[in-house]
Scaffold this motif. Sequence first.
Motif, PDB file in Angstrom:
ATOM      1  N   THR A  15      23.106  69.979 -18.433  1.00  0.00           N
ATOM      2  CA  THR A  15      23.915  71.132 -17.991  1.00  0.00           C
ATOM      3  C   THR A  15      23.258  71.948 -16.882  1.00  0.00           C
ATOM      4  OG1 THR A  15      22.985  72.569 -19.686  1.00  0.00           O
ATOM      5  CG2 THR A  15      25.017  71.362 -20.247  1.00  0.00           C
ATOM      6  N   ASP A  39      22.605  68.765 -23.211  1.00  0.00           N
ATOM      7  CA  ASP A  39      21.230  69.218 -23.009  1.00  0.00           C
ATOM      8  C   ASP A  39      21.228  70.537 -22.241  1.00  0.00           C
ATOM      9  OD1 ASP A  39      18.168  68.335 -22.704  1.00  0.00           O
ATOM     10  OD2 ASP A  39      18.828  69.092 -20.759  1.00  0.00           O
ATOM     11  N   LYS A  69      15.589  73.849 -24.945  1.00  0.00           N
ATOM     12  CA  LYS A  69      14.147  73.796 -24.652  1.00  0.00           C
ATOM     13  C   LYS A  69      13.594  75.206 -24.549  1.00  0.00           C
ATOM     14  CE  LYS A  69      15.423  70.079 -21.457  1.00  0.00           C
ATOM     15  NZ  LYS A  69      16.644  70.619 -20.864  1.00  0.00           N
ATOM     16  N   HIS A 102       9.731  72.885 -23.072  1.00  0.00           N
ATOM     17  CA  HIS A 102      10.241  72.483 -21.747  1.00  0.00           C
ATOM     18  C   HIS A 102       9.128  71.921 -20.852  1.00  0.00           C
ATOM     19  CE1 HIS A 102      13.684  73.540 -18.760  1.00  0.00           C
ATOM     20  NE2 HIS A 102      13.096  72.413 -18.412  1.00  0.00           N
ATOM     21  N   SER A 132       8.882  67.814 -23.380  1.00  0.00           N
ATOM     22  CA  SER A 132       9.372  67.421 -22.059  1.00  0.00           C
ATOM     23  C   SER A 132       8.223  67.542 -21.073  1.00  0.00           C
ATOM     24  CB  SER A 132      10.538  68.330 -21.654  1.00  0.00           C
ATOM     25  OG  SER A 132      11.065  67.926 -20.412  1.00  0.00           O
ATOM     26  N   TYR A 180      15.276  62.335 -17.036  1.00  0.00           N
ATOM     27  CA  TYR A 180      16.066  63.311 -16.280  1.00  0.00           C
ATOM     28  C   TYR A 180      15.928  62.961 -14.802  1.00  0.00           C
ATOM     29  CZ  TYR A 180      11.926  66.331 -15.216  1.00  0.00           C
ATOM     30  OH  TYR A 180      10.733  66.836 -14.777  1.00  0.00           O
ATOM     31  N   CYS A 181      16.788  63.565 -13.982  1.00  0.00           N
ATOM     32  CA  CYS A 181      16.871  63.159 -12.567  1.00  0.00           C
ATOM     33  C   CYS A 181      17.044  61.641 -12.479  1.00  0.00           C
ATOM     34  CB  CYS A 181      15.663  63.625 -11.758  1.00  0.00           C
ATOM     35  SG  CYS A 181      15.561  65.411 -11.571  1.00  0.00           S
ATOM     36  N   ALA A 184      17.746  60.403  -9.357  1.00  0.00           N
ATOM     37  CA  ALA A 184      16.892  61.130  -8.398  1.00  0.00           C
ATOM     38  C   ALA A 184      17.719  62.089  -7.544  1.00  0.00           C
ATOM     39  CB  ALA A 184      16.082  60.164  -7.536  1.00  0.00           C
ATOM     40  N   ARG A 185      18.670  62.760  -8.229  1.00  0.00           N
ATOM     41  CA  ARG A 185      19.575  63.723  -7.571  1.00  0.00           C
ATOM     42  C   ARG A 185      20.244  63.121  -6.339  1.00  0.00           C
ATOM     43  NH1 ARG A 185      16.128  69.160  -8.858  1.00  0.00           N
ATOM     44  NH2 ARG A 185      16.650  69.192 -11.058  1.00  0.00           N
ATOM     45  N   PHE A 189      20.817  56.515  -3.983  1.00  0.00           N
ATOM     46  CA  PHE A 189      21.961  55.943  -3.256  1.00  0.00           C
ATOM     47  C   PHE A 189      21.607  55.582  -1.817  1.00  0.00           C
ATOM     48  CE2 PHE A 189      24.053  58.861  -6.455  1.00  0.00           C
ATOM     49  CZ  PHE A 189      24.240  57.839  -7.374  1.00  0.00           C
ATOM     50  N   ALA A 206      25.371  53.809  -9.153  1.00  0.00           N
ATOM     51  CA  ALA A 206      24.839  54.704 -10.194  1.00  0.00           C
ATOM     52  C   ALA A 206      24.704  53.962 -11.516  1.00  0.00           C
ATOM     53  CB  ALA A 206      25.753  55.917 -10.360  1.00  0.00           C
ATOM     54  N   ASN A 229      32.375  60.514 -11.696  1.00  0.00           N
ATOM     55  CA  ASN A 229      30.945  60.228 -11.838  1.00  0.00           C
ATOM     56  C   ASN A 229      30.503  60.293 -13.306  1.00  0.00           C
ATOM     57  OD1 ASN A 229      30.795  59.876  -9.122  1.00  0.00           O
ATOM     58  ND2 ASN A 229      29.854  61.865  -8.673  1.00  0.00           N
ATOM     59  N   SER A 232      31.571  57.062 -14.782  1.00  0.00           N
ATOM     60  CA  SER A 232      30.696  55.995 -14.294  1.00  0.00           C
ATOM     61  C   SER A 232      29.358  56.028 -15.046  1.00  0.00           C
ATOM     62  CB  SER A 232      30.481  56.221 -12.790  1.00  0.00           C
ATOM     63  OG  SER A 232      29.731  55.208 -12.227  1.00  0.00           O
ATOM     64  N   ASN A 233      28.808  57.216 -15.216  1.00  0.00           N
ATOM     65  CA  ASN A 233      27.504  57.346 -15.873  1.00  0.00           C
ATOM     66  C   ASN A 233      27.587  57.014 -17.365  1.00  0.00           C
ATOM     67  OD1 ASN A 233      26.676  58.234 -13.386  1.00  0.00           O
ATOM     68  ND2 ASN A 233      26.564  60.397 -13.949  1.00  0.00           N
TER      69      ASN A 233
HETATM   70  N1  LIG Z   1      13.246  68.654 -18.744  1.00  0.00           N
HETATM   71  C1  LIG Z   1      13.236  68.998 -17.479  1.00  0.00           C
HETATM   72  O1  LIG Z   1      12.246  69.538 -16.959  1.00  0.00           O
HETATM   73  C2  LIG Z   1      14.469  68.724 -16.643  1.00  0.00           C
HETATM   74  C3  LIG Z   1      14.406  68.799 -15.247  1.00  0.00           C
HETATM   75  C4  LIG Z   1      15.559  68.529 -14.514  1.00  0.00           C
HETATM   76  C5  LIG Z   1      16.736  68.182 -15.166  1.00  0.00           C
HETATM   77  N2  LIG Z   1      16.776  68.133 -16.540  1.00  0.00           N
HETATM   78  C6  LIG Z   1      18.026  67.783 -17.274  1.00  0.00           C
HETATM   79  O2  LIG Z   1      18.517  66.530 -16.839  1.00  0.00           O
HETATM   80  C7  LIG Z   1      19.859  66.665 -16.350  1.00  0.00           C
HETATM   81  C8  LIG Z   1      20.110  65.666 -15.249  1.00  0.00           C
HETATM   82  O3  LIG Z   1      19.168  65.814 -14.184  1.00  0.00           O
HETATM   83  P1  LIG Z   1      19.553  66.364 -12.765  1.00  0.00           P
HETATM   84  O4  LIG Z   1      20.924  66.914 -12.837  1.00  0.00           O
HETATM   85  O5  LIG Z   1      18.457  67.228 -12.294  1.00  0.00           O
HETATM   86  O6  LIG Z   1      19.498  65.081 -11.834  1.00  0.00           O
HETATM   87  P2  LIG Z   1      20.452  63.830 -11.573  1.00  0.00           P
HETATM   88  O7  LIG Z   1      21.282  63.489 -12.762  1.00  0.00           O
HETATM   89  O8  LIG Z   1      19.567  62.779 -10.988  1.00  0.00           O
HETATM   90  O9  LIG Z   1      21.362  64.330 -10.353  1.00  0.00           O
HETATM   91  C9  LIG Z   1      22.497  65.102 -10.486  1.00  0.00           C
HETATM   92  C10 LIG Z   1      23.225  65.006  -9.163  1.00  0.00           C
HETATM   93  O10 LIG Z   1      23.617  63.647  -8.958  1.00  0.00           O
HETATM   94  C11 LIG Z   1      25.010  63.575  -8.681  1.00  0.00           C
HETATM   95  N3  LIG Z   1      25.543  62.465  -9.461  1.00  0.00           N
HETATM   96  C12 LIG Z   1      25.504  62.315 -10.813  1.00  0.00           C
HETATM   97  N4  LIG Z   1      26.104  61.158 -11.165  1.00  0.00           N
HETATM   98  C13 LIG Z   1      26.546  60.584 -10.015  1.00  0.00           C
HETATM   99  C14 LIG Z   1      27.247  59.383  -9.732  1.00  0.00           C
HETATM  100  N5  LIG Z   1      27.629  58.547 -10.708  1.00  0.00           N
HETATM  101  N6  LIG Z   1      27.541  59.098  -8.440  1.00  0.00           N
HETATM  102  C15 LIG Z   1      27.181  59.931  -7.439  1.00  0.00           C
HETATM  103  N7  LIG Z   1      26.496  61.086  -7.656  1.00  0.00           N
HETATM  104  C16 LIG Z   1      26.186  61.409  -8.927  1.00  0.00           C
HETATM  105  C17 LIG Z   1      25.621  64.874  -9.137  1.00  0.00           C
HETATM  106  O11 LIG Z   1      26.604  65.281  -8.197  1.00  0.00           O
HETATM  107  P3  LIG Z   1      28.191  65.419  -8.608  1.00  0.00           P
HETATM  108  O12 LIG Z   1      28.297  66.683  -9.379  1.00  0.00           O
HETATM  109  O13 LIG Z   1      28.835  65.475  -7.263  1.00  0.00           O
HETATM  110  O14 LIG Z   1      28.556  64.195  -9.392  1.00  0.00           O
HETATM  111  C18 LIG Z   1      24.457  65.859  -9.127  1.00  0.00           C
HETATM  112  O15 LIG Z   1      24.423  66.566  -7.897  1.00  0.00           O
HETATM  113  C19 LIG Z   1      19.957  68.140 -15.953  1.00  0.00           C
HETATM  114  O16 LIG Z   1      21.282  68.576 -15.901  1.00  0.00           O
HETATM  115  C20 LIG Z   1      19.149  68.799 -17.043  1.00  0.00           C
HETATM  116  O17 LIG Z   1      19.923  68.943 -18.226  1.00  0.00           O
HETATM  117  C21 LIG Z   1      15.659  68.376 -17.271  1.00  0.00           C
END
Ligand SMILES: NC(=O)c1ccc[n+]([C@@H]2O[C@H](COP(=O)([O-])OP(=O)(O)OC[C@H]3O[C@@H](n4cnc5c(N)ncnc54)[C@H](OP(=O)(O)O)[C@@H]3O)[C@@H](O)[C@H]2O)c1
Length: 276
Positions: A15, A39, A69, A102, A132, A180-181, A184-185, A189, A206, A229, A232-233
Amino acid sequence: MSVYFSGCFQRVFGTYPLQGQGLKSAVHTAAEVGYRAFDTAQWYGNEAALGDAIRDLGVDKDELLITTKVHPENMAADRFFASVEQSLRDLQLDAVDVLLLHWPPGDRSVEPSLSLLQEAHRRGYTKHIGVSNYTSQMMRQAVKHLDVPLVINQIEFHALLDQRRLIQASGETGIPLASYCSVARGEVFNYPIFTNIGNAHGKTAAQVALRWILQQGVSINTMSTKRVNMQSNFDIMDFVLSSVDMARIQLLTETNYRISTAQVTPYAPTWDAPLD
Ligand SMILES: NC(=O)c1ccc[n+]([C@@H]2O[C@H](COP(=O)([O-])OP(=O)(O)OC[C@H]3O[C@@H](n4cnc5c(N)ncnc54)[C@H](OP(=O)(O)O)[C@@H]3O)[C@@H](O)[C@H]2O)c1
């Protein structure tokens, strides 16, 4: 077996950085797609919004897996439990499913905050505990210190980063890993290999990037604001990458592209070096 590996909980909807109505809308769409694991974190400032979203989902809370967290600033005895009680009020829960630390305290000793986490479990604030951003050495220290098993170490894990030392430590300690990531944000791609492999399976880039994570026994956190997305995920359980494709993608980890660097967060420990 870790809770993250039962039912559909291998795919968690993250989230961060969603807030307010945007969060509510995304969580409801994610639930329609099929997600039941969500999460959040004290740091995200959205536990209350997630609590409202869950309340209005029309899904029994027993069917959900809610992870939050503890913020690093709350990992002192005089703040830890009050902060968790506030999280529970905000999430409108008697107990969370999983409570994570966290971040570790940089390179300092992990034992004090782990003791607080274990005490939160003893008090019934959470059904399970986890961490984490732990390094492989911290995972080994944690299992020596704790009586209660850690159900997850949630870490940056994607195809552009070599995390094989964490996989090794997971095997040794029995602490499962979650990503997470995971895309890789969006950085993955930029590499056509994911689309090329996906074309052979009728899958998106993805989905290939996420499947590569899952096939290493790592559960997945993803966040998206778009239904297409999210879908897809989520739809990554019905195909298998060959060992050749797994190895081809593994080569990209030499990039060592890390998002959670010490520049981004002051709590980052000295990360594991890539495996030779
Ligand atoms: N424990 C920690 O320290 C920590 C750190 C960072 C994150 N997290 C958790 O992990 C979650 C996910 O990580 P994150 O959001 O940082 O990174 P991520 O999932 O790698 O990237 C999210 C980005 O990717 C895009 N995306 C997602 N699925 C896609 C798809 N199928 N095709 C194209 N683009 C896609 C999304 O854009 P669209 O909205 O346009 O789809 C969004 O901008 C977070 O929300 C959080 O809950 C935890």
